[in-house]
Design a protein around this motif. Structure first.
Motif, PDB file in Angstrom:
ATOM      1  N   CYS A 129      38.426  36.197  35.390  1.00 35.91           N
ATOM      2  CA  CYS A 129      38.434  34.893  35.786  1.00 35.91           C
ATOM      3  C   CYS A 129      39.607  34.101  36.363  1.00 35.91           C
ATOM      4  O   CYS A 129      39.727  35.479  37.085  1.00 35.91           O
ATOM      5  CB  CYS A 129      39.725  35.013  33.903  1.00 35.91           C
TER       6      CYS A 129
ATOM      7  N   CYS B 200      40.901  39.867  39.104  1.00 30.11           N
ATOM      8  CA  CYS B 200      39.473  39.200  37.315  1.00 30.11           C
ATOM      9  C   CYS B 200      38.922  38.456  37.694  1.00 30.11           C
ATOM     10  O   CYS B 200      38.831  37.947  38.264  1.00 30.11           O
ATOM     11  CB  CYS B 200      40.820  39.065  35.893  1.00 30.11           C
TER      12      CYS B 200
ATOM     13  N   HIS C  78      41.786  39.179  28.446  1.00 28.60           N
ATOM     14  CA  HIS C  78      42.771  38.559  29.407  1.00 28.60           C
ATOM     15  C   HIS C  78      43.973  38.091  29.179  1.00 28.60           C
ATOM     16  O   HIS C  78      44.615  37.647  29.989  1.00 28.60           O
ATOM     17  CB  HIS C  78      41.669  37.587  30.050  1.00 28.60           C
TER      18      HIS C  78
ATOM     19  N   CYS D 245      44.488  41.187  34.864  1.00 30.37           N
ATOM     20  CA  CYS D 245      44.389  41.598  33.755  1.00 30.37           C
ATOM     21  C   CYS D 245      43.719  42.886  33.178  1.00 30.37           C
ATOM     22  O   CYS D 245      43.425  43.570  33.320  1.00 30.37           O
ATOM     23  CB  CYS D 245      42.750  40.540  33.110  1.00 30.37           C
TER      24      CYS D 245
HETATM   25 ZN   LIG Z   1      40.740  37.932  32.715  1.00 31.78          ZN
END
Ligand SMILES: [Zn+2]
Length: 343
Positions: A198, A196, A186, A203
């Protein structure tokens, strides 16, 4: 070394007829669990990192955490409760964010929030338990018994469905303030890049993770179906394209697959340059299913990183493939528990 390993019995702990002579010292082994979202790998590991006995169960993560933990306890008790003394520790690598006390703060694949995994296992099994994140466990394994042996400054980068990593600095595995140190997938390699899983965009994982390679391949095929014919044929349909399809087509010399693979490797190189500059490791270990699918990558990445990272950071740098394969988590969790118990 392999010959030496092969000469010894492959499953000595369950060799009831072996008697005391010639059997490994059960007072010197560690137990290990690698707990993932779909399966649990269990093992008995000696001090050299050799897995003496192994077992596997399904996680069935849709059930409550107590049921998953209950299965692990039951299997360990049944299989090794008598042969491995209760003074010997258990190490657990778990797919999630782990607090210092062994609580799993968040495990998305397990659907766990604040599960006191370490304390519950210790109570149920009556033996010392040490818990860490599964990728950190794999890093610990490569450090103590694999490709990073002897190095006190080490970075592992594992490229599989996701991209994860671990950092050993000044002879210690880094956990960080919240247990998430080493989330190398990340780091941002493209500002305003691909979304991503996240909260961030751009990332490394959003380009080089297996799920992202599949997404990028599907998009490329949709954009130019003629160039994507081989990928579609191999997968059986555009929606079924995976990162393994790309790998297969790449090996068959497909041009689109080669472009996708080269781009993936480029993002990995960009990420590695940042990691090497920031951490200054002596050794970088590269592993995981995607990494293993492209035989030339470790060498090519090493060349690229040497050309782009700070000269001082690459002066004595070794970039090597992972040595332990899928058992790195079990080997690492066992070694971690052994070291934690000795502290
Ligand atoms: Zn990420």
């Amino acid at each position: 070394m392999r010959g030496d390993q092969a000469r010894r019995a492959s499953n000595p702990l369950s060799d009831a007829g072996g008697g005391a002579r010639g059997r490994p010292d059960a007072s010197d082994v560690s137990l290990a669990v690698d707990l993932g979202g779909t399966k649990v790998a269990l093992g008995v590991v000696d001090r050299t990192g050799r897995v003496l006995d192994r077992d596997r169960i399904l996680t069935r993560a849709s059930r409550p955490a107590a049921a998953v933990i209950g299965d692990i306890v039951e299997r360990i008790e049944r299989r090794w409760g008598r042969s491995v003394p209760s003074s010997r520790p258990l190490g657990v690598g778990v797919a999630g964010q782990v607090a210092r006390d062994g609580t799993v703060l968040f495990g998305p694949n397990l659907r766990w929030h604040d599960v006191p995994l370490g304390p519950r296992l210790a109570r149920a099994l009556g033996r010392p338990v040490a818990v860490l994140n599964d990728v950190q466990a794999a890093t610990y394994g490569e450090w103590k018994h694999g490709a990073g042996r002897g190095s006190s400054d080490l970075v592992c980068l594992f490229v599989g469905t996701g991209v994860g990593g671990g950092i050993v600095a000044d002879g210690r595995l880094r956990h960080g303030a919240t247990g998430t140190a080493g989330e190398l997938g990340h780091i941002t390699v493209e500002r305003n890049g691909r979304k991503c899983r996240c909260p961030n965009s751009g990332c490394l994982e959003a380009y080089a993770g297996g799920w992202a390679i599949a997404e990028r391949a599907k998009e490329a095929v949709a954009m130019d179906p003629r160039r994507g014919r081989r990928l579609v044929a191999l997968a059986g349909g555009p929606a079924s394209i995976t990162s393994e399809t790309v790998e297969q087509a790449y090996r068959a010399g497909d041009r689109l697959a080669r472009e996708l693979a080269d781009e993936t490797r480029g993002y990995l190189a960009a990420g590695l340059v940042s990691i090497v500059n920031a951490v200054d490791p002596a050794t970088v270990v590269l592993g995981g299913g995607v990494m293993g699918g492209y035989r030339t990558w470790v060498g090519e990445l090493a060349r690229e990183v040497r050309g782009r990272a700070l000269a001082a950071a690459v002066a004595g740098l070794r970039i090597v493939p992972a040595a332990l394969g899928p058992e790195s988590g079990v080997v690492g969790a066992a070694a971690y528990a052994r070291d934690a118990a000795a502290e």
